[in-house]
Design a protein around this motif. Structure first.
Motif, short mmCIF file in Angstrom:
data_model
loop_
_atom_site.label_atom_id
_atom_site.label_comp_id
_atom_site.label_asym_id
_atom_site.label_seq_id
_atom_site.Cartn_x
_atom_site.Cartn_y
_atom_site.Cartn_z
N CYS A 150 8.97 -64.54 -62.61
CA CYS A 150 7.61 -64.00 -62.52
C CYS A 150 7.14 -63.64 -63.92
CB CYS A 150 7.57 -62.78 -61.61
SG CYS A 150 5.92 -62.07 -61.40
N ASN B 241 4.26 -61.99 -65.74
CA ASN B 241 3.07 -61.14 -65.59
C ASN B 241 2.24 -61.22 -66.86
OD1 ASN B 241 3.47 -59.50 -62.94
ND2 ASN B 241 5.46 -59.43 -63.95
N CYS C 184 5.53 -57.14 -59.95
CA CYS C 184 6.96 -56.93 -60.23
C CYS C 184 7.70 -56.54 -58.95
CB CYS C 184 7.14 -55.84 -61.28
SG CYS C 184 6.63 -56.31 -62.94
N ARG C 185 7.12 -55.63 -58.18
CA ARG C 185 7.76 -55.19 -56.94
C ARG C 185 7.92 -56.35 -55.96
NH1 ARG C 185 3.91 -51.53 -53.70
NH2 ARG C 185 3.13 -53.59 -53.08
N TYR D 247 10.54 -58.89 -57.12
CA TYR D 247 11.90 -58.39 -56.86
C TYR D 247 12.24 -58.50 -55.38
CZ TYR D 247 15.69 -55.17 -55.91
OH TYR D 247 16.86 -54.63 -55.45
N ILE E 214 11.99 -61.42 -64.70
CA ILE E 214 10.64 -60.86 -64.64
C ILE E 214 10.16 -60.63 -66.07
CG2 ILE E 214 9.21 -58.92 -63.88
CD1 ILE E 214 11.22 -58.52 -61.57
N LEU F 120 6.98 -59.33 -68.63
CA LEU F 120 5.78 -58.51 -68.73
C LEU F 120 5.13 -58.79 -70.08
CD1 LEU F 120 8.25 -56.77 -67.31
CD2 LEU F 120 6.46 -55.07 -67.08
N THR G 193 8.65 -51.48 -68.38
CA THR G 193 9.74 -52.41 -68.74
C THR G 193 11.09 -51.70 -68.71
OG1 THR G 193 8.22 -53.66 -70.17
CG2 THR G 193 10.59 -54.00 -70.50
N LEU H 139 12.01 -50.66 -65.10
CA LEU H 139 12.55 -51.78 -64.32
C LEU H 139 14.00 -52.06 -64.68
CD1 LEU H 139 9.58 -54.35 -64.40
CD2 LEU H 139 10.50 -53.22 -62.36
N VAL I 77 14.78 -58.45 -67.13
CA VAL I 77 13.39 -58.10 -67.39
C VAL I 77 13.15 -58.17 -68.90
CG1 VAL I 77 13.95 -55.63 -67.38
CG2 VAL I 77 11.58 -56.34 -67.14
#
Length: 252
Positions: free
Chosen positions: A87, A89, A122-123, A126, A139, A141, A170, A173, A186
Motif C-alpha cells: 500500500c 499512501n 493503513c488500517r 493491514y 506499507i 507513507l 510511521t 505503525l 513500514v
C-alpha cells in the motif's frame, strides 16, 4: 523484485506526479497495480500506454476524504483481487492557510486527506494482509521534509503539521506491527521540493509557483518512485524506515 511479481499494490493519488510515476514503475516490474484517484482518466490513459508490460494497472475512483469511499475501494480490491500486499499512501495536498488567518475548511481538507485518509488506508491495508496471513507486506507513507522541520512561510504551517503527524504515524505503525509480531514493513519517504502539480496547488498563483519551481533543480517524480522501489526490494529483514530527500540546491 522477483518476490513481488504478480502481487497487488495499491497506490493512492495515482493520476499524476509521484503516484503516476510509482504506478508506472511497479507495473513495469510485474505487479498488479491498483491506482486510485478522484479522477481516473489519466490512470486509464497510463494503463493503455503500458499495455504489454509484465504487470497490470486498474483504476478505481476514490475520494480519500470520505471513509465510505475508502472502505468501498478496499472491498472491491478484496473481491476482485484478493487483497493488498503493498500500500503506497501517496495522496496528499497542501493549501495556503496560515494558523492565524487560515480558512477552517482548508485546514479540515488537509487533515482529512493527509492524516485521516492515510490512517484509514493503513488500517485497511493491514486488515487485508492479516486476513490472508500475508506477513511480508509493505506499507508506504509519503511524508515530506515539512514533516521534519518548519520553515517561516506561514502558508505552509498547517500542511507541515499534517506531515509531522505522518512522522508520528510511521513510528506508531512500526511499534504496533512489532507488538503483534508482524513482519509487515513500514516506510516513509520524505521529499523536499518535487517538480509536480503540488507546487501550483499549494501557492494558487501560477507566477509565484513558477518562481518557486525555478529557484533550483527540483526532484523529479521518478526520483521518489525509485526510492519506493529501493525500500520495497530490500531483503525482508531490512526495514528502510524513512528516506529524506532534498534537491541538492535546497536550503532547508
Amino acid at each position: 523484485m522477483d518476490r513481488w511479481v504478480g502481487r497487488v499494490a495499491l497506490v493512492t493519488g495515482a493520476s499524476a506526479g509521484i503516484g503516476e510515476a510509482t504506478v508506472r514503475k511497479l507495473a513495469q516490474l510485474g505487479m498488479k497495480v491498483i491506482g486510485c484517484a478522484r479522477r481516473t482518466e489519466k490512470i486509464e490513459a497510463l494503463k493503455n500506454e503500458l499495455k504489454g508490460t509484465p504487470g497490470s494497472i486498474v483504476a478505481i475512483q476514490c475520494d480519500l476524504s470520505k471513509e465510505d469511499e475508502i472502505l468501498a475501494m478496499f472491498e472491491k480490491i478484496r473481491t476482485e483481487f484478493g487483497g493488498v500486499d503493498v500500500c503506497v499512501n501517496n495522496a496528499g495536498l497542501g493549501h495556503p492557510a496560515p494558523l492565524l488567518s487560515g480558512d477552517t475548511t482548508l485546514w479540515r481538507h488537509m487533515l482529512d486527506v493527509n492524516v485521516l485518509g492515510l490512517m484509514i488506508c493503513c488500517r485497511e491495508a493491514y486488515k487485508s494482509m492479516q486476513e490472508r496471513k500475508v506477513d511480508d507486506g509493505h506499507i508506504f507513507l509519503l511524508n515530506s521534509m515539512s514533516g521534519h522541520r518548519m520553515i517561516s512561510d506561514g502558508n505552509s504551517h498547517v500542511y507541515s503539521a499534517t506531515k509531522y503527524a505522518v512522522t508520528a504515524i510511521t513510528e506508531g505503525l512500526r511499534n504496533e506491527l512489532r507488538a503483534v509480531k508482524s513482519h509487515i514493513r513500514v516506510t516513509a519517504v520524505s521529499p523536499g521540493f518535487v517538480d509536480t502539480e503540488f507546487i501550483l496547488r499549494m501557492y494558487e498563483d501560477e507566477k509565484r509557483a513558477e518562481e518557486v519551481r525555478n529557484i533550483r533543480k527540483n526532484l523529479q517524480a521518478d526520483d521518489i518512485a525509485d526510492a519506493i522501489i529501493y525500500a520495497l526490494q530490500a531483503p525482508p529483514h531490512v526495514q528502510v524506515h524513512d528516506i529524506l530527500m532534498r534537491p541538492t540546491e535546497q536550503v532547508s
